[in-house]
Structure formats: C-alpha cells, structure tokens
Design an enzyme around this catalytic site. Structure first.
Site, PDB file in Angstrom:
ATOM      1  CE1 TYR A 118     -47.252  64.134  13.104  1.00  0.00           C
ATOM      2  CE2 TYR A 118     -46.330  66.239  13.800  1.00  0.00           C
ATOM      3  CZ  TYR A 118     -46.884  65.439  12.824  1.00  0.00           C
ATOM      4  OH  TYR A 118     -47.069  65.944  11.559  1.00  0.00           O
ATOM      5  CD  GLU A 206     -47.544  63.424   9.435  1.00  0.00           C
ATOM      6  OE1 GLU A 206     -48.383  64.233   9.785  1.00  0.00           O
ATOM      7  OE2 GLU A 206     -47.825  62.245   9.141  1.00  0.00           O
TER       8      GLU A 206
END
Ligand code: ADP
Ligand code: MG
Length: 400
Positions: A118, A206
């Site tokens: 991530y 993101e």
C-alpha cells in the site's frame, strides 16, 4: 472531486510511475478489441467507478459470482463478462445498496503478483502537512490493517514546498522490503505520487496495490485520487475529468446555484447559512437525539432565488421528514429568508413540518412576515429550542 482509476493512473504515469498497459472501453466489442490489441495475453477487466472495494464487490441480479475486477485469460470470456459489468450496477462497501452504474471498463494487462504493497499520500490535519504512508501488507484488506495493526503503516511527512525528498523515498522503499533495482523503481513511483499530490492540490492519492512481479518489476495496479474542490479553479485540466454520473445529483444541482449541499443518512433537513453554523446545527440535532438528512448552506449573502432553490433541493430529498431553518442574519437578512420561505411554500409546497429559528439582522421583520403569513411554520428561539422542536416533529411523523 474524484477521478477514475484510469485517469489517476495516467496522471501518475505522466510523472514517471510504471503502470500496466490498459485500454478504456465502453462496450463488450471494444473490450474484445482491446484484449486483441494488448496481445491476447491475460487481462483484468476493471469496472471504472469512483468507489473503491471493486474487487470484493458484486453485481446483484446478474447471477454472476465476480465483482468489479475480473482476471480473464480466454478471448471468448471477455464479451460476456464485459456485458455483465456494463449492464448491472456494481455494489461495493463504498457504493451503498443501490450500487453504481458502470459506463466504462479498463482492460488492463494482468500482472503476476508476488507481493502487494500500500502506498498513499493524504493531508494530515493533525500535523497540517501532507504525509506519505506505506504498508508492506497492501491489497484489498488495508482497512483491516489500519484498524487492528496501525503500527504496520509507516508515515513520512512531506514538505509542501520541497516535495518528497530522496532520502525519505529511500527510507520507505527499504522499510517496504524492496531490494536491488526494485528500490529505484519504487522510489520513482513514490516521487510520481508526491508530485501529483502537490501539483494538483489533491487531498488523497492512493496506490493500492503497488505490486512486485516475480521478475522484479514494481508497478501501480490501482490508483485512487480525491482533489480538493476548493482548488479546482486552478486546475481546468482536472476539472475536465469530472464525471457527473458519479456525483450526487442534488449536490450537483446545489453547486450550480452556488449552494453547498451535503447529503447524509438521517431524516432532518437543515437549511443554514455558513459552514460553522451547519456543523453546530448538526451537533445540536444529534445531541437532542435526531439525525440530519443533509445540510444546505446558502452562504453569507444568498439571494431570494437561491434560497427558494435551496428549499426545492431540500424538499426533494425523500429522506426528509422535517426541516430546520437555522439562520444567523449577518450579511443575510432575516426578512430575505422569511420572504424566500413564503415564496418556496407557494412554489414547492411543504409536505413536512418546518421549524424556523432566525436571529440577527432584521429578525423582527422576518419573524413578523412568517407569523402574519398564516402558514404552518413552527417558530423557535435559540438553537436548543429549535433542535428540540425539529426532533419532536420528525419523531411524530415517524409514528403517524
Ligand atoms: P479495488 O481496490 O477497487 O478492489 P483494485 O484495482 O485494487 O480494485 O483490484 C483489486 C485486486 O485485484 C488487487 O488488489 C489485485 O490483487 C487485483 N488486480 C487488480 N489489477 C490487476 C492486474 N492488472 N493484474 C493482476 N491483478 C490485478
Ligand atoms: Mg485497490
């Protein structure tokens, strides 16, 4: 404002990030053509909607098991899967029960995934700075990691003037377990992400997942971005990415009239002037046991027409069972609001109880206008009384 995955990936690629090859399509035939154009190798069909959680989503009513991200190897499977995705609304954790209509698909070259990481950047309000976040356990369960083992998410504050510094990217890359050439590859993506965030006034960017393939390629498989609406005037290129089909129609309508409308889940509609008063109105409604359905901020100096439009929008919301008007007349005059309420009553008709609290400039004239109208309007003095009365009014509608 949000952008689609394919748009966010293009913006990242423009700044040096490696992303898989992909083609955006809006029909099953075009999806098959895209599969051929990508060389007939395995692809992932990806529903382009603004909500996340697509992989674990589903298409209710389709009778199919897959969600909004489907790995396919055979040419003959492309058209049926694309047809399903384009025919049924996609429901994910973030869309609500009704789901979201899918108008476009990204046909993306499939990657062999060794590891999912991530990588994100947000505006951290606590420190007042952008922060880059990275977690070695990326993929679809990042929310679980954040909830149960937040210490696994590393954070690096980024200077808005200088951007992400090389030593910071290196530090995160090593912490994520990248080795050899992968370190430079990962750093390139981190710098692209930081540049995009800062250049385009984003609130969130993101990449989840950032993946490593068995042959050591590092690339961004997914990308989400949220831009700061208040900075969009500086970025016409970003404004051009707006997809109105993804936005709340009431919020769009309000924005066109220069009003700010926010939809929520309760049953009390709020018409207020000023964001601060909106917040305290919602707080006091909740304190008195009610739930706001929305709030509509008419701003400091709204006109009669704007206020009438505001009522139209509020009353069109089927969730609304009572309305609270809470106005502090500073620039806005209370008699303007009162006149607008009466005009709206005539034009739209009130099918729910209306509680009005007015204070400030021309308050007496405003109250008199309402009282003399003979309409069924509940006056209130002070926030507490207003909240009490509107919560009681909404409750009595529930019972009846
Ligand atoms: P969402 O976050 O909305 O569920 P993603 O794009 O992250 O959508 O896709 C979900 C999962 O599907 C990813 O975590 C990844 O495991 C897999 N995936 C997505 N794109 C690809 C791709 N191009 N190749 C292989 N797997 C992919
Ligand atoms: Mg994802």
């Amino acid at each position: 404002m949000k952008a689609h995955e394919f748009q966010a990936k293009e913006l990242l690629a423009d700044r040096g990030a490696t992303v898989p090859k992909g083609i955006v399509v809006d029909s099953a035939e075009a999806a098959v053509a895209a599969f051929d154009a990508l060389g007939g190798t395995p692809v992932v069909l990806k529903a382009q909607i603004h909500a996340g959680g697509r992989g674990k989503g589903h298409f209710p009513g389709s009778g199919k098991e897959f969600g909004g991200v489907k790995y396919l190897t055979k040419r003959e499977d492309i058209a049926p899967v694309a047809t399903t995705m384009l025919s049924f609304p996609l429901v994910t954790k973030q869309t609500g029960e009704a789901g979201q209509k899918v108008s476009r698909l990204l046909v993306q070259q499939a990657a062999d995934i060794q590891r999912e990481i991530y990588l994100g950047m947000i505006l951290d309000r606590a420190t007042g700075m952008p922060v880059m976040m990275a977690c070695a356990e990326g993929g679809v369960d990042i929310e679980e990691v954040a909830a149960h083992t937040p210490e696994k998410i590393l954070k690096e504050p980024v200077s808005p003037e200088l951007g992400l510094q090389p030593y910071q990217a290196r530090k995160l890359a090593f912490a994520m377990g990248f080795t050899g050439n992968q370190v430079a590859e990962a750093e390139k993506i981190m710098h692209a992400l930081s540049k995009l965030f800062l250049e385009k006034d984003a609130n969130i960017v993101e990449i989840n997942p950032l993946v490593v393939t068995p042959s050591g390629v590092v690339m961004a498989l997914d990308a989400k971005i949220v831009f700061d609406d208040n900075a969009l005037f500086r970025h016409p290129d970003i404004e051009a990415l707006r997809d109105p089909t993804e936005e709340d129609p009431a919020e769009l309508k309000a924005a066109r009239s220069g009003l700010s409308f926010v939809s929520m889940n309760g049953n009390i509609g709020c018409l207020v002037n000023g964001a601060g008063l909106a917040m305290s109105t919602m707080d006091i409604i909740k304190y008195h046991g009610g739930e706001p359905a929305n709030f509509l901020d008419v701003g400091g100096g709204a006109s009669k027409d704007q206020v009438t439009e505001a009522f139209r929008i509020l009353l069109a919301d089927p969730k609304v069972e009572a309305v609270l008007v809470n106005i502090f007349g500073g620039i806005m005059k209370c008699d303007t609001i009162a006149t607008a309420i009466l005009a709206a009553f005539k034009e739209v008709g009130f099918h729910v109880p209306l509680v009005v609290r007015l204070e400030g400039t021309n308050v007496d004239a405003g109250k008199k206008l309402l009282a003399d109208s003979g309409l069924d309007i509940v006056p209130a003095t002070g926030m507490t009384e207003a909240a009490d009365k509107v919560v009681a009014a909404a409750r009595s509608r529930r019972k009846s």
